[in-house]
Structures are given as C-alpha cells and as structure tokens.
Design an enzyme around this catalytic site. Structure first.
Site, PDB file in Angstrom:
ATOM      1  N   LYS A 116      47.062  47.365  33.025  1.00 52.27           N
ATOM      2  CA  LYS A 116      46.061  47.070  34.056  1.00 52.27           C
ATOM      3  C   LYS A 116      45.360  48.341  34.557  1.00 52.27           C
ATOM      4  O   LYS A 116      44.185  48.302  34.907  1.00 52.27           O
ATOM      5  CB  LYS A 116      46.714  46.335  35.233  1.00 52.27           C
ATOM      6  CG  LYS A 116      47.563  45.124  34.843  1.00 52.27           C
ATOM      7  CD  LYS A 116      46.742  43.998  34.256  1.00 52.27           C
ATOM      8  CE  LYS A 116      47.636  42.972  33.581  1.00 52.27           C
ATOM      9  NZ  LYS A 116      46.890  41.927  32.896  1.00 52.27           N
ATOM     10  N   LYS A 158      50.231  48.711  42.451  1.00 52.61           N
ATOM     11  CA  LYS A 158      50.401  47.670  41.423  1.00 52.61           C
ATOM     12  C   LYS A 158      51.047  48.275  40.183  1.00 52.61           C
ATOM     13  O   LYS A 158      50.744  49.405  39.817  1.00 52.61           O
ATOM     14  CB  LYS A 158      49.044  47.065  41.036  1.00 52.61           C
ATOM     15  CG  LYS A 158      48.335  46.325  42.165  1.00 52.61           C
ATOM     16  CD  LYS A 158      47.037  45.715  41.673  1.00 52.61           C
ATOM     17  CE  LYS A 158      46.393  44.886  42.773  1.00 52.61           C
ATOM     18  NZ  LYS A 158      45.167  44.196  42.304  1.00 52.61           N
ATOM     19  N   ARG A 292      43.997  35.261  27.336  1.00 54.19           N
ATOM     20  CA  ARG A 292      44.487  33.962  26.856  1.00 54.19           C
ATOM     21  C   ARG A 292      43.587  32.839  27.353  1.00 54.19           C
ATOM     22  O   ARG A 292      42.748  33.039  28.229  1.00 54.19           O
ATOM     23  CB  ARG A 292      45.888  33.724  27.427  1.00 54.19           C
ATOM     24  CG  ARG A 292      45.865  33.703  28.946  1.00 54.19           C
ATOM     25  CD  ARG A 292      47.128  33.195  29.586  1.00 54.19           C
ATOM     26  NE  ARG A 292      46.935  33.002  31.028  1.00 54.19           N
ATOM     27  CZ  ARG A 292      47.012  33.949  31.934  1.00 54.19           C
ATOM     28  NH1 ARG A 292      47.271  35.189  31.581  1.00 54.19           N
ATOM     29  NH2 ARG A 292      46.810  33.674  33.213  1.00 54.19           N
TER      30      ARG A 292
HETATM   31  C1  MV4 Z   1      44.853  42.483  45.227  1.00 54.78           C
HETATM   32  C2  MV4 Z   1      44.808  41.936  46.524  1.00 54.78           C
HETATM   33  C3  MV4 Z   1      44.214  42.681  47.496  1.00 54.78           C
HETATM   34  N1  MV4 Z   1      43.717  43.897  47.233  1.00 54.78           N
HETATM   35  N2  MV4 Z   1      44.340  43.696  44.997  1.00 54.78           N
HETATM   36  C4  MV4 Z   1      47.440  39.040  43.190  1.00 54.78           C
HETATM   37  C5  MV4 Z   1      47.364  38.524  41.816  1.00 54.78           C
HETATM   38  C6  MV4 Z   1      46.836  39.644  41.013  1.00 54.78           C
HETATM   39  N3  MV4 Z   1      46.051  39.149  39.921  1.00 54.78           N
HETATM   40  C7  MV4 Z   1      46.055  40.456  41.980  1.00 54.78           C
HETATM   41  N4  MV4 Z   1      46.455  40.039  43.286  1.00 54.78           N
HETATM   42  C8  MV4 Z   1      45.930  40.614  44.388  1.00 54.78           C
HETATM   43  N5  MV4 Z   1      45.398  41.831  44.209  1.00 54.78           N
HETATM   44  C9  MV4 Z   1      43.787  44.370  45.985  1.00 54.78           C
HETATM   45  N6  MV4 Z   1      43.281  45.588  45.734  1.00 54.78           N
HETATM   46  C10 MV4 Z   1      45.345  40.676  46.719  1.00 54.78           C
HETATM   47  C11 MV4 Z   1      45.918  40.009  45.662  1.00 54.78           C
HETATM   48  C12 MV4 Z   1      46.425  38.704  45.942  1.00 54.78           C
HETATM   49  C13 MV4 Z   1      45.886  37.589  45.337  1.00 54.78           C
HETATM   50  C14 MV4 Z   1      44.872  37.669  44.388  1.00 54.78           C
HETATM   51  C15 MV4 Z   1      44.360  36.562  43.790  1.00 54.78           C
HETATM   52  C16 MV4 Z   1      44.866  35.315  44.124  1.00 54.78           C
HETATM   53  C17 MV4 Z   1      45.869  35.212  45.049  1.00 54.78           C
HETATM   54  C18 MV4 Z   1      46.401  36.335  45.663  1.00 54.78           C
HETATM   55  C19 MV4 Z   1      47.410  36.215  46.596  1.00 54.78           C
HETATM   56  C20 MV4 Z   1      47.922  37.319  47.190  1.00 54.78           C
HETATM   57  C21 MV4 Z   1      47.434  38.573  46.871  1.00 54.78           C
END
Ligand code: MV4
Length: 457
Positions: A116, A158, A292
């Site tokens: 990522k 992350k 995917r």
């Molecule tokens: C984030 C975020 C806030 N800020 N990145 C969660 C799943 C992953 N694909 C990325 N995610 C997130 N990344 C930044 N810089 C909050 C989330 C996140 C979230 C994102 C998409 C759908 C649901 C979520 C639930 C909690 C946190």
C-alpha cells in the site's frame, strides 16, 4: 476463448462466475470442500473437484490443490472470485508457470498494489490525489515525528502490507507516536510477515468512494464510475450504492479520467477498484487499490449494463474491450444490501439450516445468492448469504424497490441482517444521502437509545 474455467471459490460468487461462463459458452468447473458438497455451485458446474476439508487454509486457500484441480480437469483458466486467493500474486504466478490463465491482473500489478505504501507513491506520481503522508514506509520514530509534524495531527499509521482496515492505528498527539509506531510495526510483522508501516493524515468520518476500472491487454482502460461504500461496520461493508450522492457529473468525469490514466501508467489489466476517501469538505484522496472482483460489483453492473465478470473473462482471453469510455452510459441508481447469516443486533454468526427461503422478483430487482430452502449455512466461511440489489431511475425509486424486496424476502431457520437493512433503508440520513464511515456508529447508538426507551415503558 477459453473452453473450461475453474472457479476457485464458493457461495454466491462461484454461482455468479458460473452465470458468466454459461453466457459465454464456457464449461465451469467447481471446487468444493466436505462442507460444500451439496452447494449449488457444485450442482450447476459441469465438473467438480473436492479440494480438501472445510477449513479454508486446507482447501480454498491451498494453491497446489487448486492448481491440481485445474490440471486434472484440463481447465484453461482460473477465476478466483473475491476473498480467498483473489489477490494472491503467488497464485497468479503459479498459473503463468502452468500455462493456466489467471483471470485478474498480472502478478506484478497484484504485488505492487498489495504494497500500500508503494501503491500510494506510484499513484501520486501518476497524478492521483493522495493524502499528505510519508513517501513510502517510515524509517523510525524520528522520521515519523517529522512527517507527522509537517502534516499535522491526527495521523494514521497503516501497515504497508495491510489493507481493508487491518493493522491501522490513529495517533492524535506526538507523545503517543513512538509507542504506537512500535506496536503497529510489531503487529504488521505478526499479521503480514512484513513490519513496514506508513503514515497518512487522518480523515475523520470520511466517505468511502471507489472507482471500478477495466483494462485490456491492448492498452485500453475504461472506468465504470464509482460506488459509495460508506455504510460499514468494523470494515465490513453492509450497504453499497452507485452512483455516490457526493459526486457531481463533473467530479466523476475528472476523477474517472485520472484513475484511467493512473491505471495505464502501471499497465493495469483486467478488473480493478481504486478506493478513495472524501473528507467533510469534499476533497477526495486515493488510499488503496484492490486487484480483484469486488463483492459490490453488481451495483455498477446495474447502472452501466456491463457484465464485469464476462469482461474479466474476455480480457483474460486477450480480447479487446468492446467499448470505449464514451460508450459507457450511466443509468439510474442501484443499491445493494448484504444479507448476512448473523444476529441483526449483535452481528454474531447464525449458521444452520434454512427451512424456507424465497426472494421476490419484479422490476429493478437482482438477488445474487447461493441460499435456497433446506440449505445449510456452514460455520466455516463468511456469513454473506445473499446480495439483494435494487435498481431504479432515481435513488428514491431504488430505495422503494429495496424496501419492498426486503419486506417480501423469506428466510426461516436462521437469523439474518434483513431487519437491520429495513431500518437503514428507513433512516432519514440514509434518505438524504448524508453518509460517512461514521454512519453505523450513530445509527447503532440511536437504535440502542430506542431499545432502552422501549424497555423503560
Ligand atoms: C483512513 C481513514 C482515515 N484517514 N485513512 C479503513 C479501511 C481501509 N481501506 C482504509 N481505512 C481508513 N483509512 C486515513 N488517512 C479511515 C479509514 C476507515 C474507513 C475507510 C473506509 C471505510 C470504512 C472505514 C472505517 C473506519 C476507518
């Protein structure tokens, strides 16, 4: 074109791939475990191979077992569905070595997007907006403190090899950063075998918006618009829709073109999804790409009329995309509710025997499911039993169709999330399109309050 495709999956998605095979005149081959031997994907395939005992790591995740099944049956391609081995660069590579077509992106692209931190850097270079953050993995506490100070708190750590919400940590002050970094690195090492982590500016209550793309082996790439997937709980999506209520036609065109250019820059082939977060002021940033077919692909199919699974197969067989960007016409609005075999209040799994199962049809309704009357939902696999989709000329019509469909769906013997979906479909914020990843928290708090009040009288 392929003669025979082995489907390295189970449940509704195995049936979905069988649908595409049938329409293309290709013989589908099913694989199954002892827990799935009476499943519909086995019944409707032309051939079937038992690949092992119920635990996925010994069966649906077992690369040698899958490859052997393809070789024994003489399949010329493998469709991995979603989950399981769908994002395994290793399976894609073994397929190449065995002269079996992997129906998905190249091993290189899968590996690139699986990292990522690298994907972020490559997308940024290709002109895709990304959040402020570290340029690749962080190099230790001093480096992390510098990056975080430059962009401002809160920040999120992350795992480079994480994704889908696994291995993330929010940090709100500099004094927490050192400890959080160590913990995150240790967890990343334990979960993904690589301790690398990267930093991003943290966005509070964003919308999750993702673009679907298709790329062929002749350099053509198109986007099929976006899906909004903000309604989720613990990183499990519950409701998805297309289009998003947050994008204008102009934003869709601009971001769509940007994603297409970025996909071309990495020589992306087959189907892919580029995930974005939108902050509360409407800025949108790339976070990761999925290599995917996604669970929620059906809402895109409903609004574009394009069969994504058939296109994946045609692309893998080296055919040219049969349409250009200008040919992609968006029509109406589509919503999907994921029906899980779970308690609708606590979300605890509810496997078991379904005595009676019935779903209505009627205009604008699509149900993708492997459930039927007298079928058993196994405790070994994920709890998704059906995807109920509704399409309408407007969002309101799609919602009305979803509500009457949920109302007329019969599932007896196990608990499902249908009662939860009925309440979500009636929610004023949902109706207004006021969505964010904080939706479910607010929704569940209100449900709890209502339950407490009902208790009091
Ligand atoms: C984030 C975020 C806030 N800020 N990145 C969660 C799943 C992953 N694909 C990325 N995610 C997130 N990344 C930044 N810089 C909050 C989330 C996140 C979230 C994102 C998409 C759908 C649901 C979520 C639930 C909690 C946190």
């Amino acid at each position: 074109m392929f003669k025979k495709i082995l489907i390295a999956n189970r449940g509704e998605i195995a049936l979905r791939v069988i649908c595409a095979c049938r329409e293309l005149g290709i013989d589908p081959v099913a694989v199954y475990t002892e827990a799935d031997e009476n499943s519909l994907h086995v019944r409707f395939a032309d051939e079937d191979v038992c690949i092992g005992p119920p635990p996925a790591r010994d069966s649906y995740l077992n690369v040698p077992a899958i490859i052997s099944a393809a070789e024994i049956t003489g399949a010329d391609a493998i469709h991995p569905g979603y989950g399981f081995l769908s994002e395994s660069a290793y399976l894609a590579e073994v397929c190449e070595a065995c002269h079996i077509k992997f129906i998905g992106p190249s091993p290189n692209v899968i590996r690139l997007m699986g990292d990522k931190a690298k994907a972020r850097r490559v997308m940024k270079k290709a002109g895709v907006p990304v959040l402020p953050g570290s340029d690749g993995p962080v190099d230790g506490e001093a480096h992390a403190l510098k990056v975080a100070k430059d962009m401002g708190y809160p920040v999120i750590i992350k795992a480079s090899n994480g994704g889908g919400g696994r291995g993330m940590r929010v940090v709100r002050t500099p004094d927490e950063l050192g400890q959080s970094l160590k913990t995150a690195q240790r967890e990343a090492q334990a979960s993904f075998g690589v301790g690398d982590v990267y930093l991003e500016k943290y966005i509070d209550a964003p919308r999750h918006i993702e673009f679907q793309i298709l790329g062929d082996h002749h350099g053509a790439v198109v986007h099929l618009g976006e899906r909004e997937c903000s309604i989720q709980r613990r990183h499990q999506k519950l409701v998805e829709e297309a289009p998003s209520t947050a994008l204008t036609e102009k934003m869709r065109r601009k971001l769509g073109n940007t994603v297409v250019d970025a996909a071309k820059a990495v020589q992306y082939t087959n189907a892919g999804t580029f995930e974005f977060l939108m902050d509360q002021t409407g800025n949108i940033y790339f976070i990761e790409a999925n290599t995917r077919l996604q669970v929620e692909h059906g809402v895109t199919e409903l609004v574009t009329g394009i069969d994504i699974v058939k296109e994946m197969i045609r692309i893998a067989a080296n055919e040219r995309l049969g349409f250009r960007q200008g040919d992609v016409k968006f029509s109406g609005h589509a919503i999907e509710c994921r029906v899980n075999a779970e308690n609708p209040d606590t979300f605890t799994p509810s496997p078991g025997l379904i005595h009676a199962f019935s779903t209505p049809g009627g205009p604008g309704v699509r149900v993708d499911t492997f459930a039927h009357s007298e079928c058993t939902i196994s405790p070994y696999y994920d709890s998704l039993i059906a995807k109920i989709m509704a399409h309408g000329r407007t969002r309101d019509e799609a919602i009305a169709r979803m509500r009457r469909t949920l109302d007329m769906t019969v599932v007896e013997g196990i608990q499902t999330t249908i009662p939860l979906h009925m309440k979500i479909m009636a929610d004023p914020d949902f109706h207004a399109g006021r969505l964010s990843t904080a939706f479910m928290e607010r929704f569940q708090a209100e449900q709890q309050k209502k339950a407490n009040l009902a208790q009091a009288v």
